[in-house]
Design a protein around this motif. Sequence first.
Motif, PDB file in Angstrom:
ATOM      1  N   TYR A  76       0.823  -1.203   0.000  1.00  0.00           N
ATOM      2  CA  TYR A  76       0.000   0.000   0.000  1.00  0.00           C
ATOM      3  C   TYR A  76       0.864   1.262   0.000  1.00  0.00           C
ATOM      4  O   TYR A  76       0.528   2.257  -0.663  1.00  0.00           O
ATOM      5  CB  TYR A  76      -0.934  -0.013   1.213  1.00  0.00           C
ATOM      6  N   ASP A  93      -8.036   2.213  -8.642  1.00  0.00           N
ATOM      7  CA  ASP A  93      -7.764   1.785  -7.276  1.00  0.00           C
ATOM      8  C   ASP A  93      -8.597   0.536  -7.008  1.00  0.00           C
ATOM      9  O   ASP A  93      -9.818   0.605  -6.837  1.00  0.00           O
ATOM     10  CB  ASP A  93      -8.152   2.924  -6.318  1.00  0.00           C
ATOM     11  N   GLN A  95      -9.921  -2.122  -4.793  1.00  0.00           N
ATOM     12  CA  GLN A  95     -10.118  -2.252  -3.353  1.00  0.00           C
ATOM     13  C   GLN A  95     -10.589  -3.658  -3.001  1.00  0.00           C
ATOM     14  O   GLN A  95     -11.756  -3.995  -3.161  1.00  0.00           O
ATOM     15  CB  GLN A  95     -11.105  -1.200  -2.866  1.00  0.00           C
ATOM     16  N   PRO A  99      -8.757   0.083   0.892  1.00  0.00           N
ATOM     17  CA  PRO A  99      -8.425   0.982  -0.216  1.00  0.00           C
ATOM     18  C   PRO A  99      -6.936   1.287  -0.214  1.00  0.00           C
ATOM     19  O   PRO A  99      -6.249   1.086   0.796  1.00  0.00           O
ATOM     20  CB  PRO A  99      -9.239   2.236   0.117  1.00  0.00           C
ATOM     21  N   VAL A 112     -12.579   3.647  -8.838  1.00  0.00           N
ATOM     22  CA  VAL A 112     -12.510   2.634  -7.785  1.00  0.00           C
ATOM     23  C   VAL A 112     -13.137   1.340  -8.298  1.00  0.00           C
ATOM     24  O   VAL A 112     -14.294   1.324  -8.721  1.00  0.00           O
ATOM     25  CB  VAL A 112     -13.246   3.106  -6.514  1.00  0.00           C
ATOM     26  N   VAL A 114     -14.272  -2.369  -7.233  1.00  0.00           N
ATOM     27  CA  VAL A 114     -14.615  -3.220  -6.090  1.00  0.00           C
ATOM     28  C   VAL A 114     -15.299  -4.470  -6.618  1.00  0.00           C
ATOM     29  O   VAL A 114     -16.350  -4.386  -7.259  1.00  0.00           O
ATOM     30  CB  VAL A 114     -15.558  -2.491  -5.108  1.00  0.00           C
ATOM     31  N   GLU A 138     -13.298  -0.069   5.437  1.00  0.00           N
ATOM     32  CA  GLU A 138     -13.952  -0.341   4.151  1.00  0.00           C
ATOM     33  C   GLU A 138     -15.321   0.319   4.048  1.00  0.00           C
ATOM     34  O   GLU A 138     -15.678   0.856   2.993  1.00  0.00           O
ATOM     35  CB  GLU A 138     -14.097  -1.848   3.953  1.00  0.00           C
ATOM     36  N   ALA A 142     -13.445   4.555   3.541  1.00  0.00           N
ATOM     37  CA  ALA A 142     -13.276   4.560   2.083  1.00  0.00           C
ATOM     38  C   ALA A 142     -14.400   5.288   1.353  1.00  0.00           C
ATOM     39  O   ALA A 142     -14.130   6.112   0.459  1.00  0.00           O
ATOM     40  CB  ALA A 142     -13.123   3.128   1.571  1.00  0.00           C
ATOM     41  N   TYR A 146     -13.465   8.518  -1.018  1.00  0.00           N
ATOM     42  CA  TYR A 146     -13.672   8.438  -2.472  1.00  0.00           C
ATOM     43  C   TYR A 146     -15.052   8.954  -2.879  1.00  0.00           C
ATOM     44  O   TYR A 146     -15.602   8.546  -3.901  1.00  0.00           O
ATOM     45  CB  TYR A 146     -13.513   6.991  -2.933  1.00  0.00           C
ATOM     46  N   TYR A 151     -17.231   4.558  -9.355  1.00  0.00           N
ATOM     47  CA  TYR A 151     -17.000   3.176  -8.951  1.00  0.00           C
ATOM     48  C   TYR A 151     -17.351   2.234 -10.089  1.00  0.00           C
ATOM     49  O   TYR A 151     -18.235   2.516 -10.910  1.00  0.00           O
ATOM     50  CB  TYR A 151     -17.857   2.808  -7.737  1.00  0.00           C
TER      51      TYR A 151
END
Length: 373
Positions: A76, A93, A95, A99, A112, A114, A138, A142, A146, A151
């Motif tokens: 990280y 990013d 995750q 993150p 992001v 996910v 999380e 996060a 963000y 996303y």
Amino acid sequence: MSREHSSSPAVLFVNWRDTAHPEGGGSERYVERMAEGLAGRGYRVTIQCAAHANAPADEVVAGVRYRRRGSRFTVYLWALVAVARMHADVIVDVQAGLPFFSRLVARCPVLVLVHHVHREQWPAVVGPLLGRIGWWIESRVAPRLYRDCRYLTVSDETRRELAGLGIATARTTVVRNGLDTPPAVHAEPDPDPTLVVVGRVVPHKRVEHAVDVVARLARRWPKLRLEIVGHGWWLDNLRRHVEQRDLGDRVVLHGFVGEQDKHEVLARAWVHLCPSVKEGWGIAIMEAAAHGVPSVAYRRAGGVAESIVEGETGLLADDFDDLVRHVDRLLASGDLRSSLGAVGRARALSFAWERSVAEFEAVLVETAGLARV
């Protein structure tokens, strides 16, 4: 149409692992397929991930530059350095629970990615105390950090779960997994009832549930067998569980196998089990379906409820007893297995990585205001 290399948009993925990592899995494959697809379309793509013994610190594979730095946790920090120093046009990013905090130092838009939320995984992997801290980061930290970012996820179920964390569905786009073309296989369905599990051997995959299914059905199906394909740090615990259930003659622990061998094992199975706590999608489910093998999974395990079309390509269970009943039903009915398998095969082969890459690129273009390459 490609631009000159110097003017091509630069995309930096910050990810925990890559597929060469000993603990790499389906989510890493998704990232790499997206990265390779973008590189093929003319983007300059870098994946920053953890170092490991299976690959060099720096290499280029399929047009994608890999920078492997740091360990399970220091990855990280290395990622933050990369985000701060690289002249990227967009950061992805990734995750996987935690993150990368890229938003703190990024000088460009951040997308992001996910695969699924980790509420259930946290205590299983790190224990109750650290699990509460991880889930707080999380679920609370996060989303706030963000809050202005777009996303991307792989299933509608994860999109709904993200909405529950305060991430508006208007900011979340679903881009599903594709499927690698399965290789030709020599195997045919085994003459004896055979179950298979494919995936990483870690606690939240709950492979023990598949072993327990065999224990429950052993008397009814004297020749029932289970083949487990996959490796992971929980393998010794799983081996002890098999021994405790006195199922050493019915359960085969293959560990890591190559792609061809994996597909040979899938092709000879009657039923594929996915007893995981949570999956973003379920690539192994689609790989099994490509061989006409139906899957059984838990209904509340995230994206599996979308990779399986209940009653058409497989069955979904509400609890362990239900899981056992579904497996027993499939073992007893060759017609049902054939019906689910035929529909599953046709559906699985309709998923293409090229289409997923095109959809992923569209989100990148919108996120970063890029001109399409």
